[in-house]
Design a protein around this motif. Structure first.
Motif, PDB file in Angstrom:
ATOM      1  N   ASP A 154      -1.705   1.779  -8.983  1.00 20.41           N
ATOM      2  CA  ASP A 154      -2.739   0.752  -8.872  1.00 20.41           C
ATOM      3  C   ASP A 154      -2.051  -0.578  -8.595  1.00 20.41           C
ATOM      4  O   ASP A 154      -1.587  -1.262  -9.497  1.00 20.41           O
ATOM      5  CB  ASP A 154      -3.540   0.686 -10.176  1.00 20.41           C
TER       6      ASP A 154
ATOM      7  N   HIS B 107      -6.433   9.227 -10.561  1.00 17.82           N
ATOM      8  CA  HIS B 107      -5.195   9.604 -11.243  1.00 17.82           C
ATOM      9  C   HIS B 107      -5.326   9.415 -12.759  1.00 17.82           C
ATOM     10  O   HIS B 107      -4.479   8.808 -13.400  1.00 17.82           O
ATOM     11  CB  HIS B 107      -4.012   8.818 -10.683  1.00 17.82           C
TER      12      HIS B 107
ATOM     13  N   LYS C 122      -0.753   7.396  -0.888  1.00 16.99           N
ATOM     14  CA  LYS C 122      -1.898   7.636  -1.755  1.00 16.99           C
ATOM     15  C   LYS C 122      -1.574   8.563  -2.908  1.00 16.99           C
ATOM     16  O   LYS C 122      -2.081   8.391  -4.018  1.00 16.99           O
ATOM     17  CB  LYS C 122      -3.044   8.223  -0.920  1.00 16.99           C
ATOM     18  N   GLN C 123      -0.707   9.563  -2.644  1.00 18.67           N
ATOM     19  CA  GLN C 123      -0.415  10.524  -3.703  1.00 18.67           C
ATOM     20  C   GLN C 123       0.374   9.918  -4.859  1.00 18.67           C
ATOM     21  O   GLN C 123       0.461  10.515  -5.926  1.00 18.67           O
ATOM     22  CB  GLN C 123       0.348  11.731  -3.153  1.00 18.67           C
TER      23      GLN C 123
ATOM     24  N   GLY D 271      -0.503   7.331  -6.548  1.00 17.01           N
ATOM     25  CA  GLY D 271      -1.462   6.960  -7.580  1.00 17.01           C
ATOM     26  C   GLY D 271      -1.166   5.644  -8.259  1.00 17.01           C
ATOM     27  O   GLY D 271      -1.571   5.433  -9.408  1.00 17.01           O
TER      28      GLY D 271
ATOM     29  N   LYS E 196       0.851  -1.188   0.000  1.00 14.38           N
ATOM     30  CA  LYS E 196       0.000   0.000   0.000  1.00 14.38           C
ATOM     31  C   LYS E 196       0.893   1.247   0.000  1.00 14.38           C
ATOM     32  O   LYS E 196       1.210   1.794   1.060  1.00 14.38           O
ATOM     33  CB  LYS E 196      -0.911   0.011   1.233  1.00 14.38           C
TER      34      LYS E 196
ATOM     35  N   GLU F  53      -8.638  11.318  -7.712  1.00 10.06           N
ATOM     36  CA  GLU F  53      -8.487  10.103  -6.917  1.00 10.06           C
ATOM     37  C   GLU F  53      -8.066   8.923  -7.797  1.00 10.06           C
ATOM     38  O   GLU F  53      -7.264   8.090  -7.381  1.00 10.06           O
ATOM     39  CB  GLU F  53      -9.796   9.778  -6.203  1.00 10.06           C
TER      40      GLU F  53
END
Length: 810
Positions: A269, A721, A264-265, A267, A261, A719
């Motif tokens: 997948d 991206h 978040k920034q 992006g 994980k 969100e």
């Protein structure tokens, strides 16, 4: 700092595998803040676009692998940060030859500094004395002087030649194109001239020093020489490994699951790293909800269809009082789109083969130089209107022949039952206007199920034109048939048409009409394929004695209910002028930076020029998702319009029997975010060359940023991206409205329903941060000079100071 280390680790792994320079990827593709938006180089280069899509899967895998193995991380960091290894990495801004020259100057500059230091110190040169130095040796001032001299001697000239070596990217301006090329050539010449001059000066300084070096002090020079080489070849890669290891371990302590994980920034997948490209089912969404999401996602509308709608609109067919300077998108939805979306519109594609002509008139002295033009027009001869967006073509010219044989094929697409195909034969003249040799208009009933025969040309006695016309219910079958014909029969090469996802799906869903058969001598008999009724239409709408009618979305009407997955999501405001909306979409399809020029062409009815440009760009069949066309307005607002539109004309309420849903599982106005997520994964699963993009049709006054639903789409695209494109009206609009971005606040956005605004704002965790992200997005796109790469002057200064201190120690 941890995010920067994790990002650098991933980029070095990709650089090690793909032979790409990390600085290039950080400037144009991916960096600590995630995917780079608005890179001019990626936007203009098809190869870089393909690389960008490939890295969408490569980067998540590289992130997981590099942070799961310490030895792999050390190996990739060492190899990618080593000066020799960097020369094998591809960088769009600085060539390998120029980078090799800069590395050599770095080493020569450091050695020149050592020579200068020993010359000033006097400890290794017989011709100098320590007492001659104006600054007392061994003091703090002395060491500061040595460090500053090192920086000035090595850093400043090297920074100057690096500036000349750097090749940036600016917007293409036809009026300044020659000047831009001259500036680039001057920089190239300046790099080599200045670089050779600096290297020569450094070599002279070193040679002068060595000529006066005492034999007893040669060990000092050798040690300094080894320090300079070790610093460049060993110390720098080892320091990179050390910082990489420390940063990664700190990230592992603060977030043990960061390998699966990432921040978040970024992006990334991470499902792609596990080969999971399927749409995750939401536990809170019902099956009806997800079915409606899929249904919405398959309501794209192509550029070809949008141009046809606008042509009907501006010619008064759909909305007699339409004014391109005043009519808003809301007016067009109420007055044109809703009334036009009550039934399916049957259309077909036709491959037209022009075989030959006979008994043409001799317009020259003894003969003619004929060629034939074919296009789609209205059936009415008294009010003929060409429709170049449906296809047109011209055969080659055959010199000196009144009985020419062409045997060329063309594709007419989305031809309606009320259309006709027009043929005209001309005599080509080099010094005057071409002469007409005859024409004929073939109405749709004559060719709707196929045609082959001779057509008598009007205006010329006994002249005829032999043609064959083959219909296809699926556009993909027509494209395949045209390519097969040109490959096997014609001397021309097959067309380079882009087969979009919707064509591939439709081709699989519908039976073939015999596209592989090229025996045109047989009579063409085509059995029409069964129509696919859309899911949202009730059965009563299509019964012969239906007392009521259920409305559809306009996209479903023109696509005859077939699925059409959108490739681009358009964010726009209904208060914007409709001509600006269409201009922004066409501007994006043409890869233009502004759409004011496109709007002017639309106002002047220059559809042929636009269609020729769109055909060259292979974007006529690109499907867009536009809520005005893709949402079934009959399921919501059709029965409750305002009394008049923005120009004062009365709006007639729709009396369809469509059941209304303003919220819940069957509503089509509350699923845009889920639809965008579905399209992102669906397109990736169906194609390796297509990714979902967002197009923001910005008004001249940037009023879109004040609408909360538009903000919601920007939130979701941010969100997910997605690649985002901001289409602005003009340079004047940019200059006038740029100051509004600095006072942008999503909390001040407007909404028709306050509950919608509260729901959308609740999704934004940090409003101030999101405001800054929106400003950066728009500003980055509006910047006239979009150049990749970042200045690292501070890092180079620190590097040179470390070298100075290490050298002084000897």
């Amino acid at each position: 700092m941890q995010e920067l280390v994790l990002c650098q680790n991933t980029l070095r792994e990709v650089a090690f595998e793909q032979k790409l320079h990390p600085a290039f990827m950080m400037g144009h593709i991916w960096g600590p803040q995630g995917w780079v938006q608005g890179s001019l180089a990626v936007q203009k280069s098809p190869k870089l676009k393909s690389l960008h899509m490939e890295l969408q899967e490569t980067l998540p895998k590289a992130f997981r692998s590099i942070h799961s193995s310490r030895w792999r991380r050390l190996l990739s960091t060492t190899l990618s940060s080593h000066p020799v290894g960097e020369l094998w990495q591809w960088n769009l801004h600085i060539t390998s030859a120029k980078r090799a020259k800069i590395i050599a100057d770095c080493i020569l500059g450091s050695l020149a500094f050592v020579a200068l230091f020993f010359s000033v110190d006097g400890s290794a040169v017989a011709a100098r004395k320590a007492s001659d130095c104006p600054v007392q040796q061994g003091t703090f001032l002395w060491y500061a002087f040595v460090a500053i001299a090192s920086i000035c001697l090595n850093l400043i000239p090297r920074s100057l030649i690096t500036y000349f070596a750097y090749r940036g990217f600016v917007q293409h301006r036809p009026s300044l194109r020659n000047w831009q090329l001259r500036v680039r050539r001057c920089k190239d010449v300046g790099f080599w001239v200045l670089g050779v001059a600096i290297s020569s000066l450094q070599l002279l300084l070193i040679m002068a020093f060595l000529a006066n070096l005492r034999e007893a002090d040669e060990w000092k020079w050798m040690i300094s020489f080894l320090v300079v080489l070790a610093r460049k070849m060993l110390i720098v890669p080892l320091l990179a490994c050390m910082f990489s290891s420390i940063g990664t371990e700190l990230a592992a302590l603060t977030q043990p699951s960061f390998a699966s994980k990432p921040p978040k920034q970024f992006g990334l997948d991470m499902d792609l790293a596990s080969h999971e490209a399927t749409m995750p089912q939401s536990t809170s969404a019902s099956a009806v909800w997800m079915k409606k999401v899929e249904e919405l996602a398959n309501r794209g509308i192509t550029i070809r269809q949008l141009v046809g709608f606008y042509a009907d609109l501006i010619e008064g067919t759909l909305m007699p009082h339409f004014d391109p300077d005043r009519s808003t998108t809301h007016d067009v939805v109420r007055q044109a789109i809703i009334p036009s979306s009550l039934k399916l519109r049957t259309s077909r594609s036709f491959m037209v083969v022009i075989h030959n002509a006979a008994k043409l008139a001799a317009r020259d002295i003894f003969s003619s130089d004929p060629y034939c033009v074919v296009n789609v027009s209205r059936s009415s001869e008294s009010k003929r209107k060409w429709q170049p967006w449906k296809g047109m073509g011209r055969t080659r010219t055959i010199k000196g022949n009144c009985n020419p044989s062409w045997n060329e094929a063309f594709l007419m697409q989305y031809v309606l039952e009320e259309d006709a195909i027009h043929f005209s034969v001309w005599d080509e003249d080099a010094l005057s206007k071409d002469d007409a040799l005859g024409e004929v208009l073939l109405p749709s009933p004559a060719f709707w199920c196929g045609f082959e025969g001779d057509l008598r040309l009007q205006g010329v006695n006994d002249a005829s034109l032999r043609v064959s016309i083959r219909p296809y219910d699926c556009n993909a079958d027509g494209v395949a048939a045209l390519d097969n014909f040109r490959e096997k029969v014609s001397e021309r090469k097959p067309s380079k048409r882009v087969l979009h996802i919707r064509d591939a799906e439709a081709s699989e869903a519908l039976p073939s009409n015999g596209a592989d058969s090229l025996d045109l001598s047989e009579k063409l008999v085509v059995i029409p394929s069964p129509r696919l009724w859309p899911l949202e239409a009730s059965r009563g709408a299509f019964e012969e004695k239906a007392p009521t009618v259920s409305g559809l979305s306009y996209a479903s009407c023109v696509n005859m209910g077939r699925p059409c997955p959108a490739e681009k999501m358009v964010t726009h405001s209904w208060g914007n002028k409709f001509s600006y909306l269409i201009g922004a979409i066409l501007g994006d399809a043409l890869q233009a930076e502004r759409y004011d020029g496109v709007v002017e062409l639309l106002k002047k009815h220059q559809f042929q020029e636009l269609c020729e440009a769109l055909t060259r760009n292979e974007s006529l069949d690109t499907p867009y998702w536009v809520c005005a066309f893709s949402v079934n307005q009959h399921r919501g607002i059709c029965a409750t319009p305002p009394v008049v539109d923005s120009m004062g004309y009365r709006i007639v309420p729709c009396d369809c029997a469509t059941e209304k849903h303003f919220n819940g599982d069957l509503s089509e106005m509350n699923k845009f975010d889920d639809m965008m997520a579905y399209l992102k994964r669906h397109l990736r699963r169906m194609s390796t060359t297509v990714r979902l993009e967002q197009v923001v049709a910005m008004e001249p006054d940037f009023a879109l940023l004040k609408r909360v639903w538009c903000i919601a789409e920007l939130v979701e695209a941010n969100e997910l991206h997605l690649n985002q494109t901001i289409m602005i009206h003009s340079a004047a609009s940019r200059n006038e409205c740029l100051h509004r971005l600095f006072s942008l606040d999503v909390r001040m956005a407007e909404a028709s329903y306050p509950a919608d605004k509260d729901l959308i704002l609740a999704k934004i965790v940090d409003v101030d941060r999101f405001n800054n992200q929106l400003q950066d997005l728009v500003l980055h796109r509006l910047d006239t000079f979009l150049e990749g790469g970042h200045s690292r002057v501070a890092a180079r200064i620190l590097d040179e100071v470390v070298l100075a201190v290490a050298t002084v120690a000897f």
